[in-house]
Design a protein around this motif. Sequence first.
Motif: not given
Ligand SMILES: O=P(O)(O)OC[C@H]1O[C@H](OP(=O)(O)OP(=O)(O)O)[C@H](O)[C@@H]1O
Length: 272
Positions: A67, A219-220, A223-224, A226
């Motif tokens: 990204r 965690d980050l 969109t929510g 995950t």
């Molecule tokens: O709210 P969401 O839109 O679902 O995004 C959240 C996800 O994005 C990041 O993971 P990433 O996609 O970077 O994967 P990684 O941690 O394996 O690099 C973060 O660690 C969450 O798992």
Amino acid sequence: MNTPARPPGERAPSHGEDVAQRQEGGSSSTPARPPGGRVPSHGEDVAQRQEGRRSAGPLTLALSKGRIFDETMPLLAAAGVEVAENPESSRKLILPTSDPGLRLIIVRASDVPTYVQYGAADFGIAGKDVLFEHAAQHPGGLYQPVDLNIAKCRLCVAVRQGFDYEAAVHQGSRLRVATKYVQAAREHFAAKGVYVDLIKLYGSMELAPLVGLADAIVDLVSTGGTLKANNLVAVEEIVPISSRLIVNQASLKTRAAELQPLIDAFARASAA
Ligand SMILES: O=P(O)(O)OC[C@H]1O[C@H](OP(=O)(O)OP(=O)(O)O)[C@H](O)[C@@H]1O
Ligand SMILES: Nc1ncnc2c1ncn2[C@@H]1O[C@H](COP(=O)(O)OP(=O)(O)OP(=O)(O)O)[C@@H](O)[C@H]1O
């Protein structure tokens, strides 16, 4: 969601951060204007860089693939710079650009500040999440002149659906918290006066509460999606996250004529 008393981004700045904030000039999105006050065209940016170029070789910009690379390309394009190869398809770690005075290196997101701080890259792009963690180990040493407003998300506390986080905090329970963002998590819970055992993970944090490794994760969230897919809910936002341009302090002094037009171009493109 509760509002934290003091997110990690709001602690008292260290000397190095103070310098970085002065460089930001109080506004993350306002580019420094040239002496005449007129914003230079893209052609002029490239010309200025070529004029300022010395015999030190091309400037090196450190980026992570995915990204940050994808969201940086339009900013570079706005500065008149094109990159022919994509690190998703190329195995090359050093990529030329259409500007012979600028090359890219492709590194892990969490390694970008290290390459820049040690001068292996003149500048780079890293998330505020990564910069918090890096600063804890290596204070000072990095200028952060521009918030690029890319790779935007939020650092959050999340728990299993049905877990009564408020009650656990209220009762003074000791919480087990799994995270990659140990420094930010430590500061957040310390500011709230919540006792936590932090468990360092390197990814897939969402799994930890599901298999009994932790009560909560930090965690980050974007969109929510995950969290939802794993029956978790965000219960607190710690701090909003975006990516910053970071610059090696020595490069800023010794290669200012080449770097400053690019920094200004990034600032203009991210504010547009
Ligand atoms: O709210 P969401 O839109 O679902 O995004 C959240 C996800 O994005 C990041 O993971 P990433 O996609 O970077 O994967 P990684 O941690 O394996 O690099 C973060 O660690 C969450 O798992
Ligand atoms: N879901 C998301 N939406 C928007 N931005 C995000 C999201 N997840 C992470 N980011 C931001 O993008 C940056 C890079 O994320 P990326 O997933 O490419 O690397 P990473 O896997 O977190 O890092 P590393 O490879 O070092 O473990 C993060 O540091 C963060 O600032």
